[in-house]
Motif scaffolding. Structure first.
Motif, PDB file in Angstrom:
ATOM      1  N   VAL A  41      -7.718   4.414   4.358  1.00  0.00           N
ATOM      2  CA  VAL A  41      -6.173   4.466   3.881  1.00  0.00           C
ATOM      3  C   VAL A  41      -5.300   5.109   4.689  1.00  0.00           C
ATOM      4  N   PRO A  89       0.795  -1.194   0.017  1.00  0.00           N
ATOM      5  CA  PRO A  89       0.135   0.079  -0.209  1.00  0.00           C
ATOM      6  C   PRO A  89       0.754   1.396  -0.008  1.00  0.00           C
ATOM      7  N   LEU A 101      -4.782   2.354  -5.165  1.00  0.00           N
ATOM      8  CA  LEU A 101      -4.542   1.079  -4.289  1.00  0.00           C
ATOM      9  C   LEU A 101      -5.466   0.052  -4.715  1.00  0.00           C
ATOM     10  N   GLN A 144      -6.999  -3.800   3.557  1.00  0.00           N
ATOM     11  CA  GLN A 144      -5.993  -2.667   3.701  1.00  0.00           C
ATOM     12  C   GLN A 144      -6.710  -1.103   3.753  1.00  0.00           C
TER      13      GLN A 144
END
Length: 429
Positions: A415, A136, A144, A339
């Motif tokens: 994120v 990432p 991403l 993620q």
């Protein structure tokens, strides 16, 4: 939907040199890993003639897998992740070289095969954790999803080529050559890592002692229903619906196709997965990733059950390819969820839990499939596993409703470590 809309976005590869290096090294080492994953159960079945002892490999691998994944996650959140991955590759080279030497010597002790198989599983878990934590940070937040899909799709390609290559190599040169291929592929990953920039974690707080760090990571995961749901549904799918340990048994005793047939069955799942992953141009625009995951696992279970009823190797391979395509969609969506909702300072530890699920699920499936096959035959084992997967999906949806509610647009703040609690299920447990 047009073909252009389905085509995967290659922009992340063009924009990030380190991503290109990581993906290239991952593809290289993936080929060897898949060759070893075919060689080890194949060798065990030839040595023992027992489906149960072949499936028992999964149980043997669980302890080092769990231990080293958790340790690897904690280390990845406190030190340079590139260095961790580099040292891990050296360990994998040594384990693979030892297996090759034993195979060329002829008829190694089964206990020693279990031991080295456990070490391969453990170091493989560390590899997965470190790689997942690094990726990432190699791309911008808006790239991403495409980067994850691209990395997953290209890695899935190794699941197609690797097993097929393993079948040819084993048939021509023996299992020792497949292990040697794995050692060489890990050296290729070493070369890629040496050329990459350092990858330290982004953290602001104090460095906790190792045990407290692991506990903190586990608390983070257990406090997020979307994460827990994504992990649980994959664990159910792989434990009941992944008859990987039976591929050598089916190829040798049902379809009479030998090592080549074994390679075909292994490769079929990933052939479908590769096609699906490389046609995820729709993914950056999808919002209900949790709901998509649930339906993909339903298709997986149905396809596995149909594969158990197949009357020929070709039909079984087609069913497994359909299952692989469904699993690919599920995997890309689940990885994106994981993620997105995890801040960088927790990604190593979150990835360790993710690695445990991804790697222990199929090994639990090996035990389940081998046990049922020993009692009722390989076909019954495959069919019952696929149907059991469907029951498990219904239970997971009831236990973790936040997975169904997950909204990618509302959760995009994850994120940067600030997910919307309503979107991702933070604190629902």
């Amino acid at each position: 939907m047009t073909c252009r809309a389905l085509a995967i976005d290659l922009t992340p590869l063009r924009e990030s040199r380190d991503l290109r290096l990581l993906v290239a090294g991952n593809v290289a080492t993936g080929l060897g890993t898949q060759a070893a994953l075919v060689a080890l159960p194949y060798q065990l079945y030839l040595e023992t003639g027992s489906a149960f002892l072949t499936g028992l490999l999964g149980a043997v691998e669980l302890v080092p897998l769990v231990t080293m994944a958790l340790l690897g996650g904690a280390i990845a959140d406190r030190t340079d992740r590139r260095r961790l991955l580099l040292l891990d590759q050296v360990a994998l080279v040594l384990c693979s070289a030892a297996l090759a030497a034993l195979a060329f010597a002829g008829h190694p002790p089964v206990a020693l095969l279990y031991l080295l198989g456990g070490l391969l599983a453990g170091f493989g878990a560390v590899q997965s954790v470190a790689r997942s934590a690094i990726l990432p940070n190699l791309v911008s937040a808006d790239r991403l999803r495409s980067a994850l899909a691209l990395s997953f799709g290209l890695y899935q390609l190794t699941f197609v080529v690797g097993p097929a290559l393993a079948g040819v190599v084993i048939a021509a040169l023996g299992v020792g050559a497949a292990y040697a291929l794995n050692a060489a592929s890990c050296l290729a990953m070493v070369s890629a890592l040496v050329a990459m920039a350092p990858q330290p974690p982004q953290r602001d707080g104090e460095t906790l002692p190792m045990l407290r760090s692991i506990k903190q990571g586990l608390r983070f995961v257990s406090g997020n229903q979307a994460l827990m749901g994504s992990f649980a549904i994959d664990l159910v799918a792989m434990t009941f619906g992944m008859p990987r340990a039976l591929f050598p048994v089916l190829a040798l005793s049902v379809y009479h196709a030998g090592a080549e047939g074994t390679g075909v069955l292994y490769a079929a799942v990933s052939a479908g997965a590769t096609v699906a992953a490389l046609t995820t141009g729709w993914l950056p625009h999808a919002r209900r990733l949790g709901l998509i995951t649930v339906w993909a696992v339903v298709v997986w279970g149905l396809s596995i059950a149909l594969a158990g009823l197949a009357g020929s190797l070709a039909v079984a391979a087609l069913c497994l390819a359909a299952a692989g395509a469904a699993d690919s969609v599920s995997a890309v969506c689940r990885t994106t969820i994981n993620q997105t909702v995890t801040p960088d300072e927790m990604r190593g530890r979150m990835s360790s839990v993710f690695s445990l699920v991804v790697t222990s699920g199929p090994r639990l499936g090996d035990v389940e499939a081998g046990t049922v096959a020993g009692l009722a035959g390989p076909r019954v084992s495959v069919v019952s596993g696929g149907l059991g997967c469907l029951v498990g999906v219904a239970i997971i949806c009831a236990l973790f409703p936040a997975l169904l509610r997950y909204d990618a647009e509302r959760a995009v703040g994850g994120v940067s470590g600030r997910p919307d609690p309503a979107a991702v299920g933070v604190g629902d447990l």
